[in-house]
Design a protein around this motif. Structure first.
Motif, PDB file in Angstrom:
ATOM      1  N   CYS A 193       8.779  30.660  90.582  1.00 29.76           N
ATOM      2  CA  CYS A 193      10.038  31.290  91.031  1.00 29.76           C
ATOM      3  C   CYS A 193      10.871  31.852  89.878  1.00 29.76           C
ATOM      4  O   CYS A 193      11.443  32.934  89.984  1.00 29.76           O
ATOM      5  N   GLN A 194      10.952  31.096  88.796  1.00 32.58           N
ATOM      6  CA  GLN A 194      11.819  31.497  87.677  1.00 32.58           C
ATOM      7  C   GLN A 194      11.340  32.773  86.984  1.00 32.58           C
ATOM      8  O   GLN A 194      12.049  33.320  86.157  1.00 32.58           O
ATOM      9  N   PHE A 228      18.522  32.915  94.297  1.00 34.94           N
ATOM     10  CA  PHE A 228      17.643  33.939  94.851  1.00 34.94           C
ATOM     11  C   PHE A 228      18.338  35.277  95.043  1.00 34.94           C
ATOM     12  O   PHE A 228      17.697  36.315  94.980  1.00 34.94           O
ATOM     13  N   HIS A 267      13.570  34.916  89.357  1.00 33.27           N
ATOM     14  CA  HIS A 267      14.877  34.396  89.750  1.00 33.27           C
ATOM     15  C   HIS A 267      15.543  33.605  88.634  1.00 33.27           C
ATOM     16  O   HIS A 267      14.887  32.813  87.950  1.00 33.27           O
ATOM     17  N   THR A 268      16.853  33.814  88.511  1.00 32.82           N
ATOM     18  CA  THR A 268      17.634  33.041  87.553  1.00 32.82           C
ATOM     19  C   THR A 268      17.969  31.689  88.163  1.00 32.82           C
ATOM     20  O   THR A 268      17.826  31.481  89.367  1.00 32.82           O
ATOM     21  N   GLN A 269      18.430  30.785  87.329  1.00 35.87           N
ATOM     22  CA  GLN A 269      18.856  29.475  87.796  1.00 35.87           C
ATOM     23  C   GLN A 269      20.370  29.430  87.789  1.00 35.87           C
ATOM     24  O   GLN A 269      21.007  29.859  86.822  1.00 35.87           O
ATOM     25  N   ALA A 288       9.705  29.126  95.740  1.00 41.37           N
ATOM     26  CA  ALA A 288      10.822  28.211  95.595  1.00 41.37           C
ATOM     27  C   ALA A 288      11.138  27.502  96.900  1.00 41.37           C
ATOM     28  O   ALA A 288      11.566  26.357  96.908  1.00 41.37           O
ATOM     29  N   ARG A 304      19.655  25.163  90.613  1.00 45.83           N
ATOM     30  CA  ARG A 304      18.705  25.630  91.619  1.00 45.83           C
ATOM     31  C   ARG A 304      18.540  27.134  91.432  1.00 45.83           C
ATOM     32  O   ARG A 304      19.407  27.799  90.893  1.00 45.83           O
ATOM     33  N   PRO A 305      17.424  27.673  91.920  1.00 39.94           N
ATOM     34  CA  PRO A 305      17.240  29.129  91.796  1.00 39.94           C
ATOM     35  C   PRO A 305      18.334  29.886  92.543  1.00 39.94           C
ATOM     36  O   PRO A 305      18.745  29.494  93.633  1.00 39.94           O
TER      37      PRO A 305
END
Length: 172
Positions: free
Chosen positions: A79-80, A94, A83-85, A17, A91-92
């Motif tokens: 990334c997803q 983190f 990681h959640t948004q 990300a 945006r992620p």
């Protein structure tokens, strides 16, 4: 094993990300970046990583990004995956622990670190380089989010069955 997988995935997702931000900054520093009008646009600074539970809390952002890129390549994910948004910024997020894959990545990182430190460090092979005696995410995953089962196939000349002893004969 699944927790370490998730840990590896989390770290990989974080690095992936952040990759566009670091690549742009590196290109600008080298003079190969965006044109002057694009350079006048303000970039958000990369925030200091938070909620690091397995990785060093003082890890440099470029090092973390490189590590995450390695995880994403080794697992073939983005990334997803871990990681959640953030619903407001899109945006992620983190720091969030909402996805179970992130916990699995942490466990997998811990597992690989332990295998390397406790077991592979004891391998005494003068011909082996340190890389030869290191387990990574790619060792098992090979670009797949879940490792594929290994089913070796013997090819002619590679493997020989032990000779079969002749049946014992009865004395007459």
């Amino acid at each position: 094993m699944l927790r370490n997988l998730a840990a590896g995935l989390v770290v990989a997702a974080l690095l992936l990300a952040m990759l566009p931000l670091i690549s742009t900054a590196s290109a600008q520093a080298a003079g190969t970046g965006p044109s002057a009008p694009e350079q006048t646009r303000q970039r958000r600074p990369i925030p200091k990583p938070t909620n690091l539970q397995v990785l060093p809390k003082d890890i440099a952002v470029p090092e973390l990004m490189a590590m995450m890129r390695g995880f994403t390549k080794a697992l073939g994910v983005e990334c997803q995956f871990c990681h959640t948004q953030d619903p407001q910024t899109h945006r992620p997020d983190f720091a969030s622990d909402a996805k179970p894959e992130k916990a699995t990545a942490r466990l997998m990182i811990t597992m690989t670190n332990e295998i390397n430190a406790k077991f592979l460090s004891q391998v005494k092979d003068p011909d082996a380089t340190p890389a030869d005696k290191t387990v990574t995410c790619g060792t098992c995953h090979r670009g797949n989010s879940m490792p594929k089962p290994f089913a070796p196939v013997a090819t002619p000349g590679e493997h020989h069955e032990p000779p079969v002893a002749p049946p014992a004969q009865k004395p007459q």
